[in-house]
Write a protein that holds these residues in place. Structure first.
Motif, PDB file in Angstrom:
ATOM      1  N   UNK A 114      52.769 -48.761 -24.764  1.00 24.55           N
ATOM      2  CA  UNK A 114      53.781 -49.809 -24.690  1.00 24.55           C
ATOM      3  C   UNK A 114      55.190 -49.240 -24.764  1.00 24.55           C
ATOM      4  N   UNK A 115      55.352 -48.158 -25.520  1.00 29.63           N
ATOM      5  CA  UNK A 115      56.674 -47.537 -25.647  1.00 29.63           C
ATOM      6  C   UNK A 115      57.112 -46.947 -24.308  1.00 29.63           C
ATOM      7  N   UNK A 116      56.172 -46.284 -23.630  1.00 32.29           N
ATOM      8  CA  UNK A 116      56.488 -45.716 -22.318  1.00 32.29           C
ATOM      9  C   UNK A 116      56.807 -46.813 -21.305  1.00 32.29           C
ATOM     10  N   UNK A 117      56.086 -47.925 -21.395  1.00 37.88           N
ATOM     11  CA  UNK A 117      56.349 -49.046 -20.493  1.00 37.88           C
ATOM     12  C   UNK A 117      57.779 -49.541 -20.640  1.00 37.88           C
TER      13      UNK A 117
ATOM     14  N   UNK B 180      60.387 -46.734 -19.715  1.00 38.46           N
ATOM     15  CA  UNK B 180      60.471 -46.526 -18.272  1.00 38.46           C
ATOM     16  C   UNK B 180      61.233 -47.633 -17.580  1.00 38.46           C
ATOM     17  N   UNK B 181      60.967 -48.872 -17.963  1.00 36.01           N
ATOM     18  CA  UNK B 181      61.645 -50.017 -17.349  1.00 36.01           C
ATOM     19  C   UNK B 181      63.143 -49.995 -17.637  1.00 36.01           C
ATOM     20  N   UNK B 182      63.498 -49.681 -18.879  1.00 34.38           N
ATOM     21  CA  UNK B 182      64.914 -49.660 -19.262  1.00 34.38           C
ATOM     22  C   UNK B 182      65.660 -48.552 -18.525  1.00 34.38           C
ATOM     23  N   UNK B 183      65.064 -47.357 -18.493  1.00 32.28           N
ATOM     24  CA  UNK B 183      65.719 -46.225 -17.827  1.00 32.28           C
ATOM     25  C   UNK B 183      65.886 -46.506 -16.335  1.00 32.28           C
TER      26      UNK B 183
END
Length: 289
Positions: free
Chosen positions: A153-156, A159-162
């Protein structure tokens, strides 16, 4: 306390007002010169055909060389190459439509379809280079967007924010690169340097005009879907007819407002460079400055 000019020419309210009038001017221009839509149509068709051709070629060669594994590798390579090819195609046709729109906005003349193409052809090296740079950024954004499919969930979220931040920053800093390239015939790096400076002068108008075009497009598409809903309830024939109308309507609306967005960019480029309204605005009673 917030400082700044919120009532004068560069006040926030006036920026919103100008941005909205720029949006209306863009719609008027595309309605008067519907051939501008053809540029967008050609861009879409050539992008789709090029993407399919590259995937077919690389995938086919990969299969011949290494069967299924080679096919997968070929498709991956084709996808990678397609990013750059499609990016160059899109940049070329965007340059063509900006050149044509700018001619219309500043002289009042209705340029021929070939006019925009000729202007874009004059700066092919810059277009090619800018297409490669844009394609590279697109790949980077896609990498971070692909993180959204991660089980973590952290990567999700990360990734979306970046990806969102990169896209927004790229949009702001390169907003005027294509107009500078095709209208001034400047080099890519010189255009990248000047673009943020011009954006600072028109940031409010840019945001409002872009949002305005997108919102109108959304409501047009929504209207098309709503009026077609009864057809979808009339059995197979009605379903097929409704589907065709919806697809055609969405396509035409998207093409139209994409052309409007290019016209808006040409208008704002003129304002950023001169501080004055485009001459054509007076004709439509849309003095935006």
């Amino acid at each position: 306390m917030i400082h700044g000019d919120f009532t004068g020419k560069y006040g926030f309210k006036n920026r919103i007002r100008r941005g909205w009038r720029i949006t209306k001017l863009g719609i008027h221009v595309v309605k008067a010169d519907p051939e501008l839509i053809i540029y967008v149509l050609f861009s879409a068709i050539m992008s789709i055909l090029s993407f399919g051709a590259v995937l077919t070629l690389t995938g086919g060669l990969g299969f011949v060389i290494g069967n299924d594994e080679g096919f997968e590798g070929g498709v991956a390579l084709g996808t990678f190459l397609s990013y750059f090819i499609v990016s160059i195609i899109v940049v070329f046709w965007n340059a063509a439509i900006v050149a044509s729109a700018y001619e219309r906005l500043t002289t009042g003349r209705n340029p021929s379809f070939s006019y925009g193409i000729r202007q874009a052809m004059k700066c092919l090296p810059q277009i090619f280079a800018w297409g490669l740079i844009s394609g590279t950024v697109g790949l980077i954004v896609s990498f971070f967007e692909s993180m959204a499919s991660s089980d973590n969930i952290i990567l999700k979220i990360l990734g979306s924010i970046i990806a969102m931040l990169i896209q927004f920053a790229w949009w702001m800093t390169t907003f005027f690169v294509i107009p500078i390239i095709v209208l001034e015939k400047n080099g890519v790096f010189e255009s990248m340097k000047e673009s943020p400076e011009l954006f600072q002068k028109t940031w409010g108008e840019n945001i409002v005009a872009s949002m305005g075009t997108g919102i109108i497009n959304f409501f047009v598409i929504l209207f098309i879907i709503i009026i077609c809903l009864p057809l979808l309830l009339l059995g197979e024939i009605g379903l097929a007819l409704g589907f065709i109308i919806i697809v055609a309507g969405i396509t035409l609306s998207s093409l139209f407002f994409t052309a409007c967005d290019a016209v808006n960019r040409a208008s704002m480029y003129y304002y950023a460079k001169t501080g004055e309204e485009v001459p054509l605005a007076e004709k439509y009673g849309l003095e935006v400055w």
